[in-house]
Design an enzyme around this catalytic site. Sequence first.
Site, mmCIF file in Angstrom:
data_model
loop_
_atom_site.group_PDB
_atom_site.id
_atom_site.type_symbol
_atom_site.label_atom_id
_atom_site.label_comp_id
_atom_site.label_asym_id
_atom_site.label_seq_id
_atom_site.Cartn_x
_atom_site.Cartn_y
_atom_site.Cartn_z
ATOM 1 N N LYS A 1 59.365 19.096 45.129
ATOM 2 C CA LYS A 1 58.660 18.684 43.911
ATOM 3 C C LYS A 1 59.636 18.130 42.859
ATOM 4 O O LYS A 1 60.844 18.311 42.982
ATOM 5 C CB LYS A 1 57.859 19.867 43.352
ATOM 6 C CG LYS A 1 56.889 20.492 44.386
ATOM 7 C CD LYS A 1 55.623 19.688 44.588
ATOM 8 C CE LYS A 1 54.876 19.983 45.874
ATOM 9 N NZ LYS A 1 54.226 21.257 46.012
HETATM 10 C C1 LIG Z 1 53.275 22.173 46.889
HETATM 11 C C2 LIG Z 1 51.855 22.377 46.551
HETATM 12 C C3 LIG Z 1 51.274 23.649 46.443
HETATM 13 C C4 LIG Z 1 51.989 24.889 46.836
HETATM 14 O O1 LIG Z 1 53.106 25.081 46.098
HETATM 15 P P1 LIG Z 1 54.145 26.236 46.508
HETATM 16 O O2 LIG Z 1 54.992 26.312 45.283
HETATM 17 O O3 LIG Z 1 54.874 25.722 47.717
HETATM 18 O O4 LIG Z 1 53.383 27.454 46.770
HETATM 19 C C5 LIG Z 1 49.971 23.747 46.017
HETATM 20 N N1 LIG Z 1 49.248 22.662 45.737
HETATM 21 C C6 LIG Z 1 49.759 21.425 45.853
HETATM 22 C C7 LIG Z 1 48.909 20.257 45.527
HETATM 23 C C8 LIG Z 1 51.062 21.250 46.291
HETATM 24 O O5 LIG Z 1 51.562 20.025 46.458
#
Ligand SMILES: *Cc1c(COP(=O)(O)O)cnc(C)c1O
Length: 398
Positions: free
Chosen positions: A196
């Site tokens: 991210k």
């Molecule tokens: C990455 C992601 C998640 C999960 O995030 P984590 O921090 O890995 O638990 C949830 N929703 C979306 C849209 C994502 O891209």
Amino acid sequence: MSNLPAAAGGSPVRSTKLYYSHQSINDADIQAVVDVLKSDYLTCGPHITECEDKLCRMTGARHAVLCSNDTAALHIACMAAGIGPGDEVITTPITFAASANCALYVGAKPVFADIDPETYNIDPKSVEAHITPHTKAVVAVDFGGQSVDQDAFLALKKRYGFVYIEDAAHSIGTTYKGAPVGTFADMTTFSFHAVKTITGGEGGAVLTDSDELYEKLLLFRTHGITRDPKLMVHKPDGPWYYEMLTLAPNYRITDMQAALISSQLDRLDVFGRRKKEIVRRYDEAFGRMKGILVQKETEGSDSVRHLYILRLDPAHLRIDRKAFFEAMGAENIICNVHYIPIYYFPYYEQLGYPKGLCPNAEALYDTMLTIPLFYAMTDQDVEDVITAVQKITDYYGY
Ligand SMILES: *Cc1c(COP(=O)(O)O)cnc(C)c1O
């Protein structure tokens, strides 16, 4: 011949692999983590509140609760919203599984609304069509980093009275009509997973303006335990005293991660500016390529994208998505696909979700791929991606 796709016998655009995402860690990030390791607190230390305060300052939200990841953030958001058995939670199928799983965690039923075929975001009109007396919450996802149509969701919330949860895992830094994501929904969640825009390796947060939700989120982050005398049922019998008021998981985050996220947040503007530059270049190049459709910006959204999606137009290409994906790989550009519609997964199939629920989402899934987009890409990397797509569409297009 150099302009022949590697998949058709040409030489690849580049000799080293370019992946769809990569973190950017600088010396300040490393120092921030090392400093924590040399300090007294490895968890529940000062960097948690420092980072929470920073998120509040940057977004304008009143409260932020940092936790172990966005999946945890979505779970405690659903708990705080009081969602439970018999309730329905509307979300999009074009997202990571966690956006729907959070409803299942609390015993509720995920309901899938379709996407807008041009922005790929959850379509408020489809959400409205799925509202029933059981609808307790909507989990809207800022797909790829574009804000959802906030005005539409706020109008629906006003009319139907559901809890509005925004999964902003993709959209930290994005604004809608001038205001940052994090100030619209009842609760907004972020992810700080390694791919991210801002990362702590793992990490997540829930933002809210509500004091009542904030109090619950704090409890649900850490075993349902409180040290706040105001919340206690019994009188403390000593300074060591704490109470467990409800059953909840341990979703705490370490101070090392909080320090890393906090340090990364100082560069959110820098990351965002560069990503916008890359997206502008991509939009300009792909906007006029035959066989390629680009994601339309949601009106009002000034987006820091997490993903750049190419959608193939089967009317102008002789190859399908899989062959296109492999042709990009042959050019040493390693793509991805975001996302497989959630209800295609066997677990959801077994729960009784049939194919065909969301035709726009399914049509998108069949034709989409994610190309590289991350802060540290060089101009040459960006041009390599464009050249690769150009070669493939020139050769296989009609
Ligand atoms: C990455 C992601 C998640 C999960 O995030 P984590 O921090 O890995 O638990 C949830 N929703 C979306 C849209 C994502 O891209």
